[in-house]
Structure formats: structure tokens, C-alpha cells
Design a protein around this motif. Structure first.
Motif: not given
Ligand code: MG
Ligand code: OOG
Length: 265
Positions: A65, A235-236
Motif C-alpha cells: 500500500a 505504507g510509509g
Molecule cells: Mg512504501
């Protein structure tokens, strides 16, 4: 999602992205030339890219994601999460030296990764279902690399570029997800021994499992399921940090240990 892009344009744009990815050069964002590109077309290009890689012997091992935290959306100037595929060729071992000569302008992100033990499918997948289908979670560093000049893009372009996927490193200490509070779990990102970013799991859609549910629901729109045994990055948590040869990066996670990686020429 139904793409209306014609076959020739699809193949041409897919080859353009593939060339930039495999030979590591920057290209203008796709919407400069094709302003009418819609999200369905961009995912069609991404799926065509996946098919080409599979034909070349790459193996699909999971999904990611992207743009799931406010920090990432603000940094990139977009307001919607995306997904991308992950193959065996992108995986690198913990503590390895990642070559930058085959990347355009790499950046690192710290993420919580999920490994699944049961299949998941949309369109109404929930975070609770994700937690029940998760075997364990582990900390990860993603190395993203937009193929677009200046690392500047819009959603349609970045989705066609497989959401900037380039390399990823899982490691640390895998743990059962239901033994942890993934929302209050903290992470500190260090570059060359100095703290550069920090955050907690809740930065990702209030709980990282929400991002995995969102990913499963986008997969459903692409007529796909998430099979058991998938590796999924949620996701980051923080903004991404640029790296260059000589840099070393460590992501220190509460409860999950740390993951380190170095960058070389
Ligand atoms: Mg990422
Ligand atoms: C898009 C990919 C974002 C994440 O974790 O948010 C991503 C980009 O920022 O280039 O992987």
C-alpha cells in the motif's frame, strides 16, 4: 475498474515505464502526454507491467500500500492511497548493500509488513479480517524510486509506475500481530546514525491493518484476491528520506526490532 485505454497506448505506456524501471532513467510523468489517463487505465498499465515481469521469470510475492499516511501524502502532494506489486527481484536481505546505480533517485521509508496465512478478498474487506488472516508482522524498509523526473508525479502516473516500488528489506523480529498494539507502536528512522524521522503505526490510516484492507479492496476492483502467504507492506509511516551511495539507514521499531541497510554505487 474498467480501463478504456486502447491496446496500443497501453502497451506503449507499459513499455515506457518498464524501460525506465529496468534501465534506471527518469521520464516525464505520463499525464504530460496523456492528460486523459484515468486511474483504471493506470492500474491496467501496472497489471500489464506485472504480466511482463512474470513472463520474464519474476515471482509475485506480495503487494504494498502506498501513500497511506498524511506525512507521505503531504510530501508527494496527493490525497489518495494506491497499491503496487512486489516481486522476488525487489527483495534484499537485511544489512545488505543496495546498489544505487540501477535506481534513479532512491528514498527510504519505514513500514510495518504483514505476512498472511489465509486468503483475503474484497470488496468489503475489513481491518478485523486482515488481523484474523495475518500470520505475523515484521518491520520493513522500503526503497522507493519514482521513475518520474524530479520525483514529481500525479496519482495516475505513480500508479502506472507501480507506486514507485523498487527494493524492500524485511527483517527485525517477526511477531504475532494480535500480541501488539500496532497503532501505538513507534518507529525511529535513522540515517548515518542520526534520527531523521519518527512516527507510530497510527499514522497509517489510524491502524496499518486498515491499509491492508484498503489494498485488498483495490485488488478486488482489479479482479484479484490476496492469497495466503503474501507479504504486504502497509505504507510509509513517515515522509520518505533520500539516500545516496555511502549512506546507511536503520529503522528502529518498538517491539519489532530494527532493520538496517547500506547504499553503495
Ligand atoms: Mg512504501
Ligand atoms: C509513492 C509510493 C509511496 C508509501 O509507502 O507511501 C509508498 C511515492 O511516494 O513515490 O510506497
Amino acid at each position: 475498474m474498467r480501463s478504456t485505454i486502447d491496446r496500443d497506448t497501453l502497451v506503449r505506456l507499459c513499455e515506457r515505464v518498464e524501460g525506465a524501471q529496468t534501465r534506471a532513467y527518469a521520464i516525464p510523468k505520463l499525464t504530460n502526454e496523456y492528460s486523459e489517463l484515468a486511474m483504471a487505465d493506470s492500474y491496467a498499465i501496472q497489471m500489464a507491467l506485472l504480466e511482463r515481469f512474470l513472463e520474464q521469470g519474476h515471482k509475485l510475492i506480495g503487494w504494498k500500500a502506498g501513500l497511506t499516511s498524511k506525512a507521505k501524502m503531504k510530501q508527494m502532494g496527493v490525497e489518495q492511497p494506491t497499491i503496487g506489486f512486489l516481486t522476488d527481484r525487489m527483495a534484499r536481505p537485511e544489512n545488505s548493500v543496495i546498489s544505487t546505480s540501477d535506481l534513479v533517485h532512491p528514498r527510504v521509508e519505514c513500514e510495518i509488513a504483514f505476512v498472511t496465512k489465509a486468503p483475503l478478498s474484497g470488496p468489503d474487506c475489513t481491518a478485523a479480517e486482515v488481523m484474523a488472516a495475518t500470520d505475523y508482522v515484521m518491520p520493513a524498509i522500503e526503497v522507493i524510486d519514482s521513475r518520474f523526473a524530479g520525483f514529481k508525479f500525479d496519482l495516475e502516473s505513480v500508479v502506472a509506475d507501480n507506486s514507485s516500488s523498487a527494493r524492500f528489506v524485511g527483517g527485525g523480529r517477526p511477531r504475532y500481530a494480535n500480541e501488539l498494539e500496532l497503532d501505538t507502536l513507534g518507529v525511529v528512522l535513522e540515517k548515518n546514525g542520526e534520527m531523521v524521522e519518527m512516527g507510530a503505526g497510527a499514522a497509517v490510516m489510524e491502524h496499518p491493518a486498515e491499509a491492508v484492507a484498503m489494498l485488498v479492496n483495490i485488488l478486488a476492483e482489479l479482479d484479484r484476491e490476496l492469497p495466503a502467504g503474501s507479504f504486504v507492506m502497509s505504507g510509509g509511516i513517515t515522509a520518505a528520506v533520500a539516500v545516496q551511495p555511502g549512506d546507511y539507514v536503520t529503522a528502529r521499531f518498538q517491539e519489532l526490532g530494527s532493520v538496517s541497510v547500506k547504499f553503495g554505487e
